[in-house]
Design a protein around this motif. Sequence first.
Motif, PDB file in Angstrom:
ATOM      1  N   GLY A   4       3.151   5.381  -2.595  1.00 53.49           N
ATOM      2  CA  GLY A   4       4.570   6.820  -3.446  1.00 53.49           C
ATOM      3  C   GLY A   4       4.218   6.687  -4.768  1.00 53.49           C
ATOM      4  N   LEU A   5       3.728   5.238  -5.578  1.00 51.73           N
ATOM      5  CA  LEU A   5       3.904   5.430  -7.351  1.00 51.73           C
ATOM      6  C   LEU A   5       2.579   6.718  -7.681  1.00 51.73           C
ATOM      7  CD1 LEU A   5       4.224   3.830  -9.919  1.00 51.73           C
ATOM      8  CD2 LEU A   5       2.318   2.963  -9.747  1.00 51.73           C
ATOM      9  N   MET A   6       1.361   7.212  -6.829  1.00 50.20           N
ATOM     10  CA  MET A   6       0.514   7.591  -7.258  1.00 50.20           C
ATOM     11  C   MET A   6       1.174   9.451  -7.060  1.00 50.20           C
ATOM     12  SD  MET A   6      -1.663   6.351  -8.799  1.00 50.20           S
ATOM     13  CE  MET A   6      -0.886   5.256  -9.298  1.00 50.20           C
ATOM     14  N   VAL A  54       3.379   9.446  -9.751  1.00 52.96           N
ATOM     15  CA  VAL A  54       3.093  10.061 -11.178  1.00 52.96           C
ATOM     16  C   VAL A  54       1.880  11.834 -11.161  1.00 52.96           C
ATOM     17  CG1 VAL A  54       0.739   9.401 -12.377  1.00 52.96           C
ATOM     18  CG2 VAL A  54       2.908   8.216 -11.600  1.00 52.96           C
ATOM     19  N   ALA A  55       1.968  12.495 -10.135  1.00 54.61           N
ATOM     20  CA  ALA A  55       1.416  13.456  -9.636  1.00 54.61           C
ATOM     21  C   ALA A  55       2.247  14.355  -9.504  1.00 54.61           C
ATOM     22  CB  ALA A  55       0.563  13.451  -8.367  1.00 54.61           C
ATOM     23  N   LEU A  56       3.857  14.263  -9.126  1.00 52.61           N
ATOM     24  CA  LEU A  56       4.995  15.065  -9.347  1.00 52.61           C
ATOM     25  C   LEU A  56       5.408  15.694 -10.648  1.00 52.61           C
ATOM     26  CD1 LEU A  56       6.489  14.505  -5.851  1.00 52.61           C
ATOM     27  CD2 LEU A  56       5.940  16.151  -6.684  1.00 52.61           C
ATOM     28  N   ALA A  57       5.406  14.462 -11.123  1.00 51.35           N
ATOM     29  CA  ALA A  57       5.442  14.193 -12.532  1.00 51.35           C
ATOM     30  C   ALA A  57       4.528  15.312 -13.200  1.00 51.35           C
ATOM     31  CB  ALA A  57       5.737  13.122 -12.995  1.00 51.35           C
ATOM     32  N   LYS A  58       3.346  14.887 -12.917  1.00 56.20           N
ATOM     33  CA  LYS A  58       2.685  16.391 -14.003  1.00 56.20           C
ATOM     34  C   LYS A  58       2.161  16.728 -13.205  1.00 56.20           C
ATOM     35  CE  LYS A  58      -2.596  15.486 -14.962  1.00 56.20           C
ATOM     36  NZ  LYS A  58      -3.972  14.876 -15.159  1.00 56.20           N
ATOM     37  N   PHE A  59       2.229  17.629 -11.928  1.00 56.39           N
ATOM     38  CA  PHE A  59       1.676  19.255 -11.603  1.00 56.39           C
ATOM     39  C   PHE A  59       3.520  19.881 -11.141  1.00 56.39           C
ATOM     40  CE2 PHE A  59      -1.601  16.684 -10.559  1.00 56.39           C
ATOM     41  CZ  PHE A  59      -2.980  17.704 -11.847  1.00 56.39           C
ATOM     42  N   LEU A  78       2.730  11.372   2.321  1.00 50.91           N
ATOM     43  CA  LEU A  78       3.668  10.925   3.032  1.00 50.91           C
ATOM     44  C   LEU A  78       2.955  10.282   3.914  1.00 50.91           C
ATOM     45  CD1 LEU A  78       6.740  13.451   2.588  1.00 50.91           C
ATOM     46  CD2 LEU A  78       6.568  11.204   1.468  1.00 50.91           C
ATOM     47  N   ALA A  79       2.469  11.109   4.771  1.00 43.06           N
ATOM     48  CA  ALA A  79       1.597  10.870   6.259  1.00 43.06           C
ATOM     49  C   ALA A  79       1.240   8.984   6.022  1.00 43.06           C
ATOM     50  CB  ALA A  79       0.843  11.576   6.863  1.00 43.06           C
ATOM     51  N   GLU A  80       0.140   8.904   5.029  1.00 44.50           N
ATOM     52  CA  GLU A  80      -0.378   7.801   4.526  1.00 44.50           C
ATOM     53  C   GLU A  80       0.053   6.773   4.134  1.00 44.50           C
ATOM     54  OE1 GLU A  80      -3.005   7.351   0.415  1.00 44.50           O
ATOM     55  OE2 GLU A  80      -3.614   9.454   1.597  1.00 44.50           O
ATOM     56  N   GLY A  92       0.484  -1.294  -0.405  1.00 40.23           N
ATOM     57  CA  GLY A  92       0.077   0.257   0.095  1.00 40.23           C
ATOM     58  C   GLY A  92       1.238   1.243  -0.165  1.00 40.23           C
ATOM     59  N   ALA A  93       1.577   1.284   0.801  1.00 42.10           N
ATOM     60  CA  ALA A  93       3.041   2.388   0.948  1.00 42.10           C
ATOM     61  C   ALA A  93       2.846   2.411  -0.754  1.00 42.10           C
ATOM     62  CB  ALA A  93       3.492   2.088   2.447  1.00 42.10           C
TER      63      ALA A  93
END
Length: 128
Positions: free
Chosen positions: A71-73, A76-81, A93-95, A66-67
């Motif tokens: 992290g993958l998600m 992906v968001a960092l690459a997009k935004f 990160l807390a999640e 799950g972690a």
Amino acid sequence: MPALTPATIFLDAALPVQIIVVALIVAALAAVAVTAKKVASGSHLTGGSAYLSALRLGAPLLGLLGAAFNGLMMFVALAKFGDQPINVLAPGLAEAMFLVVMGLIVGVVGVICHWIVEARVDRAVLRA
């Protein structure tokens, strides 16, 4: 921004993360129930040891999975935004850490329950 607590982390998490957390909690409760049933069964050796044995390793791996998904998600968001400040990344990160901790806690519950059951089985076998 609201304070990060286990409840807010869970409520703000994506559905797959929530499913993993609920599965881990149910697995821990089932481990305690299996252990209680085995201890209360007296001299009869009932099933459930395989479940407890699998939970010892499976729960931490599920939390880690799950972690890693989280992290993958995030990446992906960092690459997009693009670059984001740490206060935007902190909930993700807390999640991820919440999932790792939940997996480890359930794994520890599995280990303790397995020890209890194995000690009970050893006593039953040695008396025979």
